[in-house]
Enzyme design. Structure first.
Site, PDB file in Angstrom:
ATOM      1  CB  THR A   7     -92.160  52.953  10.770  1.00  0.00           C
ATOM      2  OG1 THR A   7     -93.467  53.214  10.223  1.00  0.00           O
ATOM      3  CG2 THR A   7     -91.176  53.880  10.072  1.00  0.00           C
ATOM      4  N   GLY A   8     -93.323  50.586   8.902  1.00  0.00           N
ATOM      5  CA  GLY A   8     -93.691  50.136   7.557  1.00  0.00           C
ATOM      6  C   GLY A   8     -94.701  49.025   7.672  1.00  0.00           C
ATOM      7  NE  ARG A  35    -100.758  43.500  11.271  1.00  0.00           N
ATOM      8  CZ  ARG A  35     -99.950  44.556  11.342  1.00  0.00           C
ATOM      9  NH1 ARG A  35    -100.050  45.397  12.345  1.00  0.00           N
ATOM     10  NH2 ARG A  35     -99.057  44.770  10.428  1.00  0.00           N
ATOM     11  CB  VAL A  36     -99.032  40.916  16.684  1.00  0.00           C
ATOM     12  CG1 VAL A  36     -97.833  41.655  17.269  1.00  0.00           C
ATOM     13  CG2 VAL A  36    -100.058  40.636  17.780  1.00  0.00           C
ATOM     14  N   GLY A  37     -98.182  43.172  14.232  1.00  0.00           N
ATOM     15  CA  GLY A  37     -97.200  43.422  13.167  1.00  0.00           C
ATOM     16  C   GLY A  37     -95.798  43.335  13.725  1.00  0.00           C
ATOM     17  CG  ASP A  38     -93.059  46.278  12.338  1.00  0.00           C
ATOM     18  OD1 ASP A  38     -94.246  46.503  12.027  1.00  0.00           O
ATOM     19  OD2 ASP A  38     -92.213  47.193  12.481  1.00  0.00           O
ATOM     20  N   GLY A  96     -95.774  45.755   8.747  1.00  0.00           N
ATOM     21  CA  GLY A  96     -95.282  44.857   9.783  1.00  0.00           C
ATOM     22  C   GLY A  96     -94.906  43.474   9.296  1.00  0.00           C
ATOM     23  CB  THR A 103     -96.173  53.226  13.292  1.00  0.00           C
ATOM     24  OG1 THR A 103     -97.206  52.330  12.962  1.00  0.00           O
ATOM     25  CG2 THR A 103     -95.327  52.661  14.414  1.00  0.00           C
TER      26      THR A 103
HETATM   27  N1  ASP Z   1     -95.327  48.721  11.374  1.00  0.00           N
HETATM   28  C1  ASP Z   1     -96.679  49.009  11.788  1.00  0.00           C
HETATM   29  C2  ASP Z   1     -97.508  47.763  11.711  1.00  0.00           C
HETATM   30  O1  ASP Z   1     -97.356  47.005  10.778  1.00  0.00           O
HETATM   31  C3  ASP Z   1     -97.320  50.079  10.986  1.00  0.00           C
HETATM   32  C4  ASP Z   1     -96.468  51.286  10.677  1.00  0.00           C
HETATM   33  O2  ASP Z   1     -95.266  51.289  10.878  1.00  0.00           O
HETATM   34  O3  ASP Z   1     -97.038  52.292  10.221  1.00  0.00           O
HETATM   35  O4  ASP Z   1     -98.360  47.587  12.561  1.00  0.00           O
END
Ligand code: ASP
Length: 288
Positions: A221-222, A199-202, A224, A171
């Site tokens: 980042t990580g 799907r929606v992450g962070d 979500g 990301t």
């Molecule tokens: N945080 C992002 C998500 O979960 C992915 C990422 O940071 O690589 O969509």
């Protein structure tokens, strides 16, 4: 009454996502330099993070804009977000068929809303003149085929046991401080490795994937789902408000996660900047 402002030291930071390697260091540098140049010419922190994020979205090695990951269905749905010192926000989620999701997020910022998702986001983008663009690349199609194979063979990382199915990488994000002392943050992603449609992450979630207000700006980042649970960016921001240096606040935030949960965070305040990640992460920063 005399109006004026003190010229602040400029700060620009970019990252290519938790798990990104030195192979894409040049992307974080190129994007960071574009952002820094905008700041140097007196541009706003918001313009700087948008400028940097466009460069990152256009780099097809990264999981944002062109090169975004495919969902299990084979669709590409992207998330992007922006926030600045005035707490103005613009977020999009599960957006399809657009070259630069961050530009759509910026359009959202001009509306009375702060978050538009799914079909509504697609229609909003078209109404603002964003032409259809397919962000798919040969590399992402090959990666998608591999993901489907891993799912079939149940070849999964330990942290993804709950799904028995899922993973993350690359990301992009940026934070900046401009000469007027204003902050901004931005994020853009194609999401994680194993994802259902919708799907929606962070990444577009205020407080989780990003936060900015008068004391600083943060981008995370990580994974979500894990980042949302601890409202990571607001957690880091609050530590900076309590007087902790951004580096200290970023380092401390990683203790909220298991060591094998890939997580990264970048932050800026008037005290300087911080970058922390518990795995590899390509990033670039300049203060001056
Ligand atoms: N945080 C992002 C998500 O979960 C992915 C990422 O940071 O690589 O969509």
């Amino acid at each position: 009454m005399v109006w004026g402002f003190t010229l602040m030291a400029l700060i620009m930071i970019t990252h290519c996502g938790a798990g990104s390697t030195e192979k894409v260091l040049d992307a974080s540098e190129k994007a960071g330099k574009v952002g820094f140049e905008i700041l140097n010419k007196g541009g706003s922190a918001l313009d700087a993070v948008v400028g940097a994020t466009i460069v990152l979205e256009d780099d097809e090695r990264l999981n944002a804009g062109t090169g975004s990951r495919l969902r299990l269905s084979g669709k590409i749905q992207m998330d992007a977000s922006l926030m600045d010192s005035k707490r103005d926000c613009g977020c999009v989620a599960a957006l399809e068929g657009v070259k630069n999701p961050i530009k759509v997020a910026r359009e959202v910022m001009k509306t009375p809303h702060l978050f538009i998702a799914g079909e509504g986001a697609n229609e909003f983008a078209r109404s603002k003149g964003f032409e259809y663009y397919d962000p798919k690349t040969d590399r992402t199609v090959r990666a998608w085929e591999k993901v489907r194979k891993r799912l079939r063979e149940k070849d999964l990382p330990s942290w993804a046991e709950k799904w028995e199915d899922y993973d993350v990488r690359d990301t992009v994000g940026a934070v900046a401080l401009d000469s007027r002392g204003w902050f901004a943050t931005s994020n853009s992603t194609g999401g994680t490795t194993f994802m259902l449609d919708g799907r929606v992450g962070d990444t577009p979630v205020i407080g989780a994937g990003l936060y900015a207000a008068e004391k600083g700006a943060v981008s995370a980042t990580g994974i979500g789902e894990e980042i949302v649970r601890v409202v990571l960016s607001k957690w880091v921001y609050d530590r900076m408000v309590d007087g902790r240096h951004p580096q200290d606040a970023c380092d401390a935030s990683l203790e909220l996660f298991e060591k094998d949960m890939p997580t990264g965070v970048i932050a800026v305040s008037k005290d300087g900047y911080g970058v922390s990640c518990n795995t590899k992460m390509a990033w670039w920063a300049r203060e001056g």
